[in-house]
Write an enzyme that holds these catalytic residues in place. Structure first.
Site, PDB file in Angstrom:
ATOM      1  N   ARG A 268     -32.571 -70.576  33.958  1.00  0.00           N
ATOM      2  CA  ARG A 268     -31.357 -70.545  33.140  1.00  0.00           C
ATOM      3  C   ARG A 268     -31.501 -71.582  32.035  1.00  0.00           C
ATOM      4  O   ARG A 268     -31.573 -72.777  32.316  1.00  0.00           O
ATOM      5  CB  ARG A 268     -30.136 -70.852  34.032  1.00  0.00           C
ATOM      6  CG  ARG A 268     -28.940 -71.375  33.279  1.00  0.00           C
ATOM      7  CD  ARG A 268     -27.677 -71.363  34.107  1.00  0.00           C
ATOM      8  NE  ARG A 268     -27.682 -72.235  35.275  1.00  0.00           N
ATOM      9  CZ  ARG A 268     -27.581 -73.563  35.250  1.00  0.00           C
ATOM     10  NH1 ARG A 268     -27.527 -74.203  34.097  1.00  0.00           N
ATOM     11  NH2 ARG A 268     -27.557 -74.265  36.365  1.00  0.00           N
ATOM     12  N   HIS A 272     -24.681 -74.093  33.247  1.00  0.00           N
ATOM     13  CA  HIS A 272     -24.134 -73.131  34.214  1.00  0.00           C
ATOM     14  C   HIS A 272     -22.982 -72.338  33.581  1.00  0.00           C
ATOM     15  O   HIS A 272     -22.958 -71.112  33.593  1.00  0.00           O
ATOM     16  CB  HIS A 272     -23.662 -73.872  35.467  1.00  0.00           C
ATOM     17  CG  HIS A 272     -22.957 -72.989  36.440  1.00  0.00           C
ATOM     18  ND1 HIS A 272     -23.626 -72.087  37.235  1.00  0.00           N
ATOM     19  CD2 HIS A 272     -21.639 -72.847  36.726  1.00  0.00           C
ATOM     20  CE1 HIS A 272     -22.745 -71.426  37.979  1.00  0.00           C
ATOM     21  NE2 HIS A 272     -21.544 -71.867  37.689  1.00  0.00           N
ATOM     22  N   TYR A 281     -28.591 -83.265  35.652  1.00  0.00           N
ATOM     23  CA  TYR A 281     -29.411 -82.913  36.814  1.00  0.00           C
ATOM     24  C   TYR A 281     -30.766 -82.298  36.488  1.00  0.00           C
ATOM     25  O   TYR A 281     -31.522 -81.970  37.381  1.00  0.00           O
ATOM     26  CB  TYR A 281     -28.626 -81.987  37.763  1.00  0.00           C
ATOM     27  CG  TYR A 281     -28.126 -80.684  37.130  1.00  0.00           C
ATOM     28  CD1 TYR A 281     -28.955 -79.572  37.044  1.00  0.00           C
ATOM     29  CD2 TYR A 281     -26.830 -80.600  36.607  1.00  0.00           C
ATOM     30  CE1 TYR A 281     -28.503 -78.394  36.465  1.00  0.00           C
ATOM     31  CE2 TYR A 281     -26.378 -79.421  36.026  1.00  0.00           C
ATOM     32  CZ  TYR A 281     -27.220 -78.325  35.956  1.00  0.00           C
ATOM     33  OH  TYR A 281     -26.779 -77.168  35.379  1.00  0.00           O
TER      34      TYR A 281
END
Ligand SMILES: Cc1ncc(C[n+]2csc(CCOP(=O)(O)OP(=O)(O)O)c2C)c(N)n1
Length: 379
Positions: A268, A272, A281
């Site tokens: 990705r 998100h 992260y």
């Protein structure tokens, strides 16, 4: 007491390939034959079509992300970088087959012919769902993780019992594959020999949770063996591999062979959703290394080398993309006319006293608020 040796069940799956199945290398060259996993390269015309659809889908995706940043939509989970898996999922199905997507799979819906404005009304918050699932053979985009996998199994099993040859393709993420619903769906699809294809898009993260904290198996496709179905581990950024494997899995299901688990190994690129900050992260270097494996650029190089794609095609694709982006902007820039009372419609098939009371309460509230709004608003 006799201890008979139980013969192996026919059809018990073998382990997927060690390396992801691949036809096209990140540099656009044809991968060596032993990487093809025994599958045949799809016809070039189909790959040209995939390229166009992926490019249009990407432009749509970037447009919607921009609209979200402008406050026109509440949220949008982008599929940037995952176009090969998304569009192959839509292309592998015949018109009567059903797609069971997640919130991430907007571009697969778009490719199946669902109108952009209808899809986006869900993300804008006006309607839970503004399209007729039966018109497009597309189930609602599932927000609870993995519930759609169970729906696909139930739907496919019912269709089989009615004597129809409908295949259902359920899309889920790596994180969703940890849910109990996913395991139940895999198990009963196999036990019932349901015509279902499970496509797990392993995009490396469940929001901020990396796959190493999600599962200890070698690959997610390996799980297929335990459920007694075929499993394929595929380069999710290779449109040719995704199309070949998913088409084969759909044909296998239609021929009565039962379910298949396909893992698309991908990434990705975007956050998100717009409410997530991926810099907390994951490293930028990681994202950049995946951008080098871009599914559209690699297919384009492959087609260019075969003189199946050139400047004229590029212009045509750009025109189509910009046209869709402009109509999407127009639709989302128009302020929707909302009726707050609609929230009570379509909840139950029969009237319910408690709901009628709530409706009457809200109606009275709105009626008393109107003069204040009309006279310049509350102070
Ligand atoms: C049953 C359930 N539990 C938790 C959530 C909260 N949630 C939303 S998205 C998400 C991560 C999903 O990751 P993945 O399945 O890998 O899909 P991706 O978003 O990466 O496409 C979680 C935990 C949810 N929507 N449903």
């Amino acid at each position: 007491m006799s201890h008979d040796v139980v013969p192996p069940r026919p059809g018990t799956a073998t382990l997927p390939t060690e390396q992801p199945i691949r036809f096209i290398e990140p540099n656009g060259e044809l991968a060596p034959g032993d990487a093809h996993g025994g599958f045949a390269l799809p016809p070039i015309a189909d790959l040209v079509d995939m390229h166009r659809r992926m490019s249009v889908a990407r432009r749509f995706d970037t447009q919607v992300t921009a609209l979200t940043r402008q406050g026109r939509l509440a949220t949008y989970p982008s599929a940037l970088g995952q176009e090969a898996a998304e569009i192959a999922a839509s292309r592998a199905l015949l018109p009567g087959d059903w797609l069971f997507p997640t919130y991430r799979d907007t571009i697969a819906l778009l490719d199946r012919g669902v109108n952009a404005e209808s899809i986006l009304s869900f993300f804008r918050g006006d309607w839970h769902m503004a399209f007729d699932p039966y018109e497009h053979a597309v189930a609602p985009q599932s927000t609870p993780l993995a519930t759609q996998a169970l729906h696909a199994v139930g739907f496919a099993t019912a269709a089989t019992r009615r004597g129809e040859d409908t295949v259902c393709l359920a899309m889920l993420g790596d994180g969703a594959s940890s849910e109990g619903d996913a395991h139940e769906a895999f198990n009963f699809a196999s036990v019932w020999n349901a015509p279902v294809v499970f496509l797990i898009q392993n995009n490396q993260y469940a929001i901020s949770t990396p796959t190493r904290r999600q599962f200890a198996a070698r690959t997610l496709a390996d799980r297929a063996v335990g459920y007694g179905m075929p499993g394929h581990y595929v380069d999710g950024n290779d449109a040719a591999a995704m199309l070949a494997v998913l088409r084969d899995a759909v044909a296998h299901a239609r021929a009565g062979g039962g379910p298949t688990l396909v893992e698309a190994y991908t990434y990705r690129i975007e956050s998100h959703t717009n409410s997530d900050d991926p810099t907390r992260y994951r490293e930028d270097d990681e994202r950049r290394s995946w951008q080098e494996r871009d599914p559209i650029a690699r297919l384009e190089k492959f087609l260019e080398a075969r003189e199946a794609f050139g400047d004229e095609d590029r212009l045509r694709v750009q025109e189509e993309s910009e046209h869709l982006a402009a109509s999407t902007r127009d639709a989302m820039n128009a302020t929707p006319e909302l009726d707050p009372l609609e929230i009570f419609d379509h909840v139950y098939s029969a009237e319910r006293t408690s709901l009628l009371e709530q409706r009457a309460f809200l109606e009275a509230e709105l009626a008393s608020a109107e003069p204040a709004i009309g006279s310049g608003g509350a102070r």
